[in-house]
Design a protein around this motif. Sequence first.
Motif, PDB file in Angstrom:
ATOM      1  N   ARG A 275      39.034  74.932 106.105  1.00  0.00           N
ATOM      2  CA  ARG A 275      39.983  73.999 106.765  1.00  0.00           C
ATOM      3  C   ARG A 275      39.774  74.367 108.283  1.00  0.00           C
ATOM      4  NH1 ARG A 275      44.587  74.439 104.287  1.00  0.00           N
ATOM      5  NH2 ARG A 275      44.116  72.917 102.951  1.00  0.00           N
ATOM      6  N   GLU A 276      39.995  75.736 108.531  1.00  0.00           N
ATOM      7  CA  GLU A 276      40.037  76.460 109.953  1.00  0.00           C
ATOM      8  C   GLU A 276      38.526  76.039 110.652  1.00  0.00           C
ATOM      9  OE1 GLU A 276      39.282  80.861 111.332  1.00  0.00           O
ATOM     10  OE2 GLU A 276      40.645  80.604 109.996  1.00  0.00           O
ATOM     11  N   LYS A 277      37.447  75.869 109.730  1.00  0.00           N
ATOM     12  CA  LYS A 277      36.235  75.820 110.409  1.00  0.00           C
ATOM     13  C   LYS A 277      35.589  74.211 110.379  1.00  0.00           C
ATOM     14  CE  LYS A 277      33.996  79.913 108.970  1.00  0.00           C
ATOM     15  NZ  LYS A 277      33.802  80.570 110.177  1.00  0.00           N
ATOM     16  N   GLN A 278      36.643  73.064 109.577  1.00  0.00           N
ATOM     17  CA  GLN A 278      36.692  71.986 109.692  1.00  0.00           C
ATOM     18  C   GLN A 278      35.489  71.383 109.132  1.00  0.00           C
ATOM     19  OE1 GLN A 278      37.315  70.808 113.957  1.00  0.00           O
ATOM     20  NE2 GLN A 278      39.434  70.751 113.736  1.00  0.00           N
ATOM     21  N   LEU A 279      35.100  71.918 107.967  1.00  0.00           N
ATOM     22  CA  LEU A 279      33.937  71.545 107.261  1.00  0.00           C
ATOM     23  C   LEU A 279      34.098  70.516 106.281  1.00  0.00           C
ATOM     24  CD1 LEU A 279      32.950  75.280 106.293  1.00  0.00           C
ATOM     25  CD2 LEU A 279      32.043  73.952 108.250  1.00  0.00           C
ATOM     26  N   ASP A 280      33.688  69.471 106.585  1.00  0.00           N
ATOM     27  CA  ASP A 280      33.650  68.272 105.664  1.00  0.00           C
ATOM     28  C   ASP A 280      32.585  68.369 104.409  1.00  0.00           C
ATOM     29  OD1 ASP A 280      35.404  67.178 107.404  1.00  0.00           O
ATOM     30  OD2 ASP A 280      34.081  66.035 108.784  1.00  0.00           O
ATOM     31  N   ASN A 281      31.680  69.354 104.582  1.00  0.00           N
ATOM     32  CA  ASN A 281      30.632  69.520 103.516  1.00  0.00           C
ATOM     33  C   ASN A 281      31.128  70.239 102.483  1.00  0.00           C
ATOM     34  OD1 ASN A 281      30.486  71.564 105.273  1.00  0.00           O
ATOM     35  ND2 ASN A 281      28.180  71.808 105.139  1.00  0.00           N
ATOM     36  N   VAL A 282      32.233  70.843 102.391  1.00  0.00           N
ATOM     37  CA  VAL A 282      32.834  71.732 101.510  1.00  0.00           C
ATOM     38  C   VAL A 282      34.103  70.951 100.535  1.00  0.00           C
ATOM     39  CG1 VAL A 282      34.039  73.943 100.897  1.00  0.00           C
ATOM     40  CG2 VAL A 282      32.116  73.746 102.807  1.00  0.00           C
ATOM     41  N   ILE A 283      33.721  70.986  99.211  1.00  0.00           N
ATOM     42  CA  ILE A 283      34.635  70.347  98.346  1.00  0.00           C
ATOM     43  C   ILE A 283      35.281  71.218  97.405  1.00  0.00           C
ATOM     44  CG2 ILE A 283      34.749  68.537  96.700  1.00  0.00           C
ATOM     45  CD1 ILE A 283      32.514  67.007  98.161  1.00  0.00           C
ATOM     46  N   PHE A 284      36.425  71.170  96.943  1.00  0.00           N
ATOM     47  CA  PHE A 284      37.051  72.242  96.095  1.00  0.00           C
ATOM     48  C   PHE A 284      37.597  71.329  95.016  1.00  0.00           C
ATOM     49  CE2 PHE A 284      37.411  74.659  99.973  1.00  0.00           C
ATOM     50  CZ  PHE A 284      36.973  75.847  99.608  1.00  0.00           C
ATOM     51  N   ILE A 285      37.102  71.592  93.768  1.00  0.00           N
ATOM     52  CA  ILE A 285      37.311  70.675  92.614  1.00  0.00           C
ATOM     53  C   ILE A 285      38.501  71.616  91.928  1.00  0.00           C
ATOM     54  CG2 ILE A 285      36.736  69.893  90.492  1.00  0.00           C
ATOM     55  CD1 ILE A 285      34.124  69.025  91.737  1.00  0.00           C
ATOM     56  N   PRO A 286      39.654  71.304  91.376  1.00  0.00           N
ATOM     57  CA  PRO A 286      40.449  72.378  90.664  1.00  0.00           C
ATOM     58  C   PRO A 286      39.916  72.677  89.282  1.00  0.00           C
ATOM     59  CG  PRO A 286      41.615  70.026  91.261  1.00  0.00           C
ATOM     60  CD  PRO A 286      40.109  69.983  91.537  1.00  0.00           C
ATOM     61  N   ARG A 287      40.375  73.808  88.870  1.00  0.00           N
ATOM     62  CA  ARG A 287      39.983  74.190  87.339  1.00  0.00           C
ATOM     63  C   ARG A 287      40.235  73.044  86.461  1.00  0.00           C
ATOM     64  NH1 ARG A 287      43.554  75.707  83.688  1.00  0.00           N
ATOM     65  NH2 ARG A 287      45.015  75.991  84.779  1.00  0.00           N
ATOM     66  N   GLN A 288      39.033  72.981  85.601  1.00  0.00           N
ATOM     67  CA  GLN A 288      39.038  72.054  84.549  1.00  0.00           C
ATOM     68  C   GLN A 288      39.129  72.513  83.041  1.00  0.00           C
ATOM     69  OE1 GLN A 288      37.920  68.510  85.647  1.00  0.00           O
ATOM     70  NE2 GLN A 288      38.733  69.359  87.456  1.00  0.00           N
ATOM     71  N   PRO A 289      39.489  71.558  82.255  1.00  0.00           N
ATOM     72  CA  PRO A 289      39.436  71.896  81.049  1.00  0.00           C
ATOM     73  C   PRO A 289      37.985  72.040  80.295  1.00  0.00           C
ATOM     74  CG  PRO A 289      40.021  69.653  81.212  1.00  0.00           C
ATOM     75  CD  PRO A 289      39.864  70.159  82.737  1.00  0.00           C
ATOM     76  N   LYS A 290      37.896  72.906  79.508  1.00  0.00           N
ATOM     77  CA  LYS A 290      36.717  73.050  78.843  1.00  0.00           C
ATOM     78  C   LYS A 290      35.727  71.999  78.485  1.00  0.00           C
ATOM     79  CE  LYS A 290      33.972  76.577  77.400  1.00  0.00           C
ATOM     80  NZ  LYS A 290      33.617  77.570  78.571  1.00  0.00           N
ATOM     81  N   GLU A 291      36.296  71.032  78.121  1.00  0.00           N
ATOM     82  CA  GLU A 291      35.252  69.982  77.489  1.00  0.00           C
ATOM     83  C   GLU A 291      35.084  69.023  78.965  1.00  0.00           C
ATOM     84  OE1 GLU A 291      40.097  68.602  77.222  1.00  0.00           O
ATOM     85  OE2 GLU A 291      38.871  70.385  76.863  1.00  0.00           O
ATOM     86  N   ASN A 292      35.478  69.309  79.880  1.00  0.00           N
ATOM     87  CA  ASN A 292      34.980  68.669  81.289  1.00  0.00           C
ATOM     88  C   ASN A 292      33.750  69.279  81.830  1.00  0.00           C
ATOM     89  OD1 ASN A 292      37.054  66.795  80.927  1.00  0.00           O
ATOM     90  ND2 ASN A 292      37.946  67.105  82.610  1.00  0.00           N
ATOM     91  N   MET A 293      33.748  70.515  81.255  1.00  0.00           N
ATOM     92  CA  MET A 293      32.763  71.537  81.942  1.00  0.00           C
ATOM     93  C   MET A 293      31.138  70.910  82.065  1.00  0.00           C
ATOM     94  SD  MET A 293      34.536  73.587  83.487  1.00  0.00           S
ATOM     95  CE  MET A 293      33.391  74.151  84.346  1.00  0.00           C
ATOM     96  N   PRO A 294      30.421  70.388  80.985  1.00  0.00           N
ATOM     97  CA  PRO A 294      29.365  69.705  81.047  1.00  0.00           C
ATOM     98  C   PRO A 294      29.370  68.778  82.211  1.00  0.00           C
ATOM     99  CG  PRO A 294      29.834  69.815  78.755  1.00  0.00           C
ATOM    100  CD  PRO A 294      31.296  70.141  79.850  1.00  0.00           C
ATOM    101  N   ALA A 295      30.209  67.929  82.259  1.00  0.00           N
ATOM    102  CA  ALA A 295      30.296  66.984  83.761  1.00  0.00           C
ATOM    103  C   ALA A 295      30.327  67.582  85.024  1.00  0.00           C
ATOM    104  CB  ALA A 295      31.307  66.036  83.437  1.00  0.00           C
ATOM    105  N   VAL A 296      31.043  68.720  85.010  1.00  0.00           N
ATOM    106  CA  VAL A 296      31.065  69.564  86.289  1.00  0.00           C
ATOM    107  C   VAL A 296      29.799  70.102  86.557  1.00  0.00           C
ATOM    108  CG1 VAL A 296      32.248  71.423  87.713  1.00  0.00           C
ATOM    109  CG2 VAL A 296      33.593  70.190  86.162  1.00  0.00           C
TER     110      VAL A 296
END
Length: 320
Positions: A275-296
């Motif tokens: 946020r300090e560097k104002q980077l629009d090309n960095v995305i944070f995805i919250p911790r996901q349940p195990k069953e979602n990991m193949p999609a991630v």
Amino acid sequence: MHILFLTDNFPPEGNAPATRTYEHAREWVKHGHKVTVITCAPNFPEGKVFEGYKNSFYSRSEMDGINVVRVKTFISSNEGFVLRILDFLSFMGASFLAGLFQRKVDVVVATSPQFFTAVSGWALSVVKRKKFVFELRDIWPASITAVGAMKDSLAIKLLEKLEMFLYHRADKIISVTESFKTELTERGVESSKIDVVLNGVDLTKYQPTKEKAHTLASEYQLEGKFVVGYIGTHGMAHALEHVIEAAEALRSNDRIRFVFAGGGAAKESLISLAREKQLDNVIFIPRQPKENMPAVWSLCDVSLISLRDTPCSGITNLAT
């Protein structure tokens, strides 16, 4: 055979230790063994008890034929040496007491990376007069000093003595990497009692894919982008601030996105840095349940494994 397994990480936590223990235990059950896992309320990595669970003194449940015993512990996020040690010590004591009530046990297994769980496993093996198997997931406490969480001190020297005591008292050591076995052998541990069982992947859940998961790609505006992904714990050992620096260097290329998926002690500081560097090309995805990991994982064109540049990281880079 009745296998008593001690671990402070277990599903629904989705980190490597939890996944490894669960998948091994599930296979042991399929082969006709009885498995009892003693663990704590799921809380890793944020240090907050997962929804639907309580940090109760003693509870029993079943997961895919595995008997799961959860005990009350002092819960802390992965921040601060003293708080983490209190967390580890509380599980050591609680798991030992719970283990005393498990009947007709044939072997006691305890897993690291922290060694206080192994202390409980060793003590239970002595009381029950059964074999003790130590699953070694990290060279601890060397990894503490490697990430700068603590400097060499009397406490570290005492932990190193405890480390060697456990290596020598274990009837069998299961190393997660060949480099661990080499390290232990060079330090005088008998090579013949160390077996290497590498981490793997459940191929019934993960298959090669040429397409990104549409729902996730759309949600995070990753369609048509080249994604550099880091998926896992955002911890002190991972030096992820350098990935942020790489993202800053490539900010002018709108086709590239850097994705961080997961949680951990360093996550908030990484978000603040981006946020300090104002980077629009960095995305944070919250911790996901195990069953979602193949999609991630499907989102990634390149997957990063990031660790601090220390000799200890060179030894442990395949263990976690």
